[in-house]
Write a protein that holds these residues in place. Structure first.
Motif, PDB file in Angstrom:
ATOM      1  N   ILE A 198     124.552   8.122 -30.662  1.00 56.28           N
ATOM      2  CA  ILE A 198     124.587   7.403 -30.756  1.00 56.28           C
ATOM      3  C   ILE A 198     125.859   6.565 -30.001  1.00 56.28           C
ATOM      4  CG2 ILE A 198     126.923   7.138 -32.492  1.00 56.28           C
ATOM      5  CD1 ILE A 198     126.522  10.315 -33.310  1.00 56.28           C
ATOM      6  N   GLY A 199     125.848   6.558 -28.802  1.00 56.09           N
ATOM      7  CA  GLY A 199     126.507   6.066 -27.964  1.00 56.09           C
ATOM      8  C   GLY A 199     125.620   4.607 -27.526  1.00 56.09           C
ATOM      9  N   SER A 200     124.348   5.685 -26.999  1.00 56.34           N
ATOM     10  CA  SER A 200     123.611   5.063 -26.068  1.00 56.34           C
ATOM     11  C   SER A 200     122.825   4.207 -27.291  1.00 56.34           C
ATOM     12  CB  SER A 200     121.895   5.987 -25.869  1.00 56.34           C
ATOM     13  OG  SER A 200     120.914   5.768 -25.336  1.00 56.34           O
ATOM     14  N   GLY A 201     122.898   4.459 -28.820  1.00 59.57           N
ATOM     15  CA  GLY A 201     122.221   3.140 -29.596  1.00 59.57           C
ATOM     16  C   GLY A 201     123.198   2.301 -29.700  1.00 59.57           C
ATOM     17  N   ALA A 202     124.430   2.685 -29.496  1.00 60.42           N
ATOM     18  CA  ALA A 202     125.903   1.335 -29.789  1.00 60.42           C
ATOM     19  C   ALA A 202     125.473   0.878 -28.098  1.00 60.42           C
ATOM     20  CB  ALA A 202     127.195   2.611 -29.981  1.00 60.42           C
ATOM     21  N   ALA A 204     122.582   0.343 -27.122  1.00 62.64           N
ATOM     22  CA  ALA A 204     122.513  -1.081 -27.084  1.00 62.64           C
ATOM     23  C   ALA A 204     122.187  -2.799 -28.117  1.00 62.64           C
ATOM     24  CB  ALA A 204     120.261  -0.192 -27.598  1.00 62.64           C
ATOM     25  N   GLY A 205     123.166  -1.583 -29.013  1.00 62.20           N
ATOM     26  CA  GLY A 205     122.982  -2.902 -30.364  1.00 62.20           C
ATOM     27  C   GLY A 205     124.339  -3.917 -29.927  1.00 62.20           C
ATOM     28  N   PHE A 208     124.430  -4.830 -24.302  1.00 63.16           N
ATOM     29  CA  PHE A 208     124.277  -3.800 -22.357  1.00 63.16           C
ATOM     30  C   PHE A 208     122.655  -3.484 -22.526  1.00 63.16           C
ATOM     31  CE2 PHE A 208     128.458  -3.041 -24.008  1.00 63.16           C
ATOM     32  CZ  PHE A 208     129.130  -4.400 -23.691  1.00 63.16           C
ATOM     33  N   GLY A 209     122.198  -3.338 -21.224  1.00 60.25           N
ATOM     34  CA  GLY A 209     121.242  -3.400 -20.648  1.00 60.25           C
ATOM     35  C   GLY A 209     120.962  -1.882 -20.209  1.00 60.25           C
ATOM     36  N   ASP A 210     120.039  -1.884 -18.783  1.00 57.55           N
ATOM     37  CA  ASP A 210     119.474  -0.629 -18.643  1.00 57.55           C
ATOM     38  C   ASP A 210     120.471   0.366 -17.731  1.00 57.55           C
ATOM     39  OD1 ASP A 210     117.399  -0.385 -19.949  1.00 57.55           O
ATOM     40  OD2 ASP A 210     116.108  -1.144 -17.982  1.00 57.55           O
ATOM     41  N   GLY A 262     123.538   4.739 -33.724  1.00 59.53           N
ATOM     42  CA  GLY A 262     124.772   4.311 -33.194  1.00 59.53           C
ATOM     43  C   GLY A 262     124.196   2.578 -33.062  1.00 59.53           C
ATOM     44  N   ASN A 263     122.901   2.353 -32.520  1.00 57.14           N
ATOM     45  CA  ASN A 263     122.406   0.927 -32.727  1.00 57.14           C
ATOM     46  C   ASN A 263     122.796   0.103 -33.471  1.00 57.14           C
ATOM     47  OD1 ASN A 263     120.174  -1.032 -33.051  1.00 57.14           O
ATOM     48  ND2 ASN A 263     120.418  -0.882 -31.191  1.00 57.14           N
ATOM     49  N   MET A 264     123.451   0.399 -34.978  1.00 60.97           N
ATOM     50  CA  MET A 264     123.851  -0.061 -36.236  1.00 60.97           C
ATOM     51  C   MET A 264     124.765  -0.313 -35.550  1.00 60.97           C
ATOM     52  SD  MET A 264     121.149   2.455 -39.201  1.00 60.97           S
ATOM     53  CE  MET A 264     119.509   2.129 -39.488  1.00 60.97           C
ATOM     54  N   LEU A 265     125.181   0.326 -35.835  1.00 61.90           N
ATOM     55  CA  LEU A 265     126.536   0.701 -35.208  1.00 61.90           C
ATOM     56  C   LEU A 265     126.908  -0.242 -34.504  1.00 61.90           C
ATOM     57  CD1 LEU A 265     128.339   4.309 -35.418  1.00 61.90           C
ATOM     58  CD2 LEU A 265     128.883   3.190 -37.039  1.00 61.90           C
ATOM     59  N   GLY A 266     126.523  -0.188 -33.396  1.00 58.94           N
ATOM     60  CA  GLY A 266     126.692  -2.074 -32.774  1.00 58.94           C
ATOM     61  C   GLY A 266     126.662  -2.716 -33.289  1.00 58.94           C
TER      62      GLY A 266
END
Length: 337
Positions: A198-202, A204-205, A208-210, A262-266
């Motif tokens: 979830i944090g990793s997707g956030a 990206a959302g 932030f990068g690699d 997470g991405n959607m949350l971000g």
């Protein structure tokens, strides 16, 4: 040797594993509590909601009645959401008569009790009514297993014979199974990696990068290891398939519903909207709460998990949360702190 195996839970992973077992020459029942879904499996040999491009082997039999599904099964594979494990295990204990192997491929911690899934099964399904209990876990997207992408996972059990049974039953040219006797470590890694995803997707959302991706995965693994060891796990397990392996695949792929959440949350969506739109269980959401409570109970420092908890359950601004975790006091890396 041909086995009769019942898969409980026709979601994406349960369906993909049913296909594996069928292709390996076993007799497979696939049970679910949605009659329309079972009718689709039996009539069209598809499960479009979960794996829209998959055509299932015609000898997989969808079952609506649990007792019919498990009668005379050599093994029962539970692939239901964590919140349903206790009730399903309790039902099984009242209807199973022939001492099957019990295998589970679910990933999470029970709310309230914070117990691992095998602990819940142990409480509800007496040892004298079954053979060994095995955890099947590792870096595996159902969408990729369904199209025969090369995949390696772990069969973990305190019973070596049971682990080898699962290894032999599931393994084929595209799915390789390793055995492991660290059930605590395998289940802990499986559950907690969903939080970090979830944090990793956030991240990206948020754009932030690699560098940020590598940071959260590495420090996330440190948190998983800390809590796992406090629970009695072998620290080496977290450098294996159900540790770093599962973490990598879940934190880097759009196949992961936890990453997508997470991405959607971000990107600014509200949690309830994310849950409503996903159409599948996001195990990492409930696991974050259980892990946070467990970390407090065991006095384990888990700053990433705490940050994600604040976002999910206290509506903390996600961009501010990312800034705050970066500004914590400096630490020594090899103290895992």
């Amino acid at each position: 040797m041909k086995q009769k195996i019942t898969v409980l839970g026709p979601g994406s992973w349960g369906t993909a594993l049913a296909q594996v077992l069928s292709e390996n020459g076993h007799e497979v029942n696939l049970w679910g509590d949605n009659p329309a879904q079972i009718d689709e499996i039996n009539t069209y040999h598809t499960n479009r909601h979960y794996l829209p491009d998959l055509k299932l082997p015609e000898n997989i039999k969808g079952q609506k009645d649990l007792k019919t599904a498990v009668t005379d099964a050599d093994a029962i594979l539970l692939v239901v959401p964590t919140k349903a494990i206790r009730s399903v295990a309790k039902q099984l204990a009242t209807i199973v008569e022939n001492k099957p192997y019990i295998v589970h491929a679910s990933k999470g911690l029970e709310q309230g009790s914070h117990k691992r899934i095998s602990e819940v099964i142990d409480e509800e399904f007496p040892v004298e009514k079954r053979k060994g209990l095995v955890v099947l876990s590792g870096p595996s997207h159902a969408e990729e297993v369904a199209v025969h992408d090369i995949t390696t996972i772990t069969a973990a059990s305190s019973d070596d014979e049971a682990a080898k049974y699962v290894q032999q039953t599931f393994m084929n040219g595209y799915l390789r199974i390793y055995t492991n006797n660290d059930v605590v470590g395998v289940e802990t890694g499986a559950a907690l990696k969903n939080i970090i995803a979830i944090g990793s997707g956030a991240i990206a959302g948020l754009g932030f990068g690699d560098n940020a991706k590598a940071a959260i995965m590495t420090r996330g693994l440190a948190e998983i290891s800390r809590l796992g060891v406090a629970m009695g796990a072998d620290p080496l397990t977290f450098s294996g398939l159900s540790g770093v392996g599962d973490l990598i695949v879940t934190c880097t792929s759009v196949h992961s519903r936890n990453w997508r959440a997470g991405n959607m949350l971000g990107k600014g969506q509200k949690l309830q909207d994310v849950v409503d739109n996903m159409g599948m269980v996001i195990e990492g959401v409930s696991t974050t709460k259980a892990a946070m409570e467990l970390a407090e109970q065991l006095n384990v420092d888990m700053p990433i998990t705490e940050t994600i908890y604040r976002v999910l359950y206290e509506d903390k601004d996600i961009r501010q949360a990312a800034k705050d975790i970066m500004m914590r006091d400096g630490k020594i890396e090899n103290e895992f702190s």
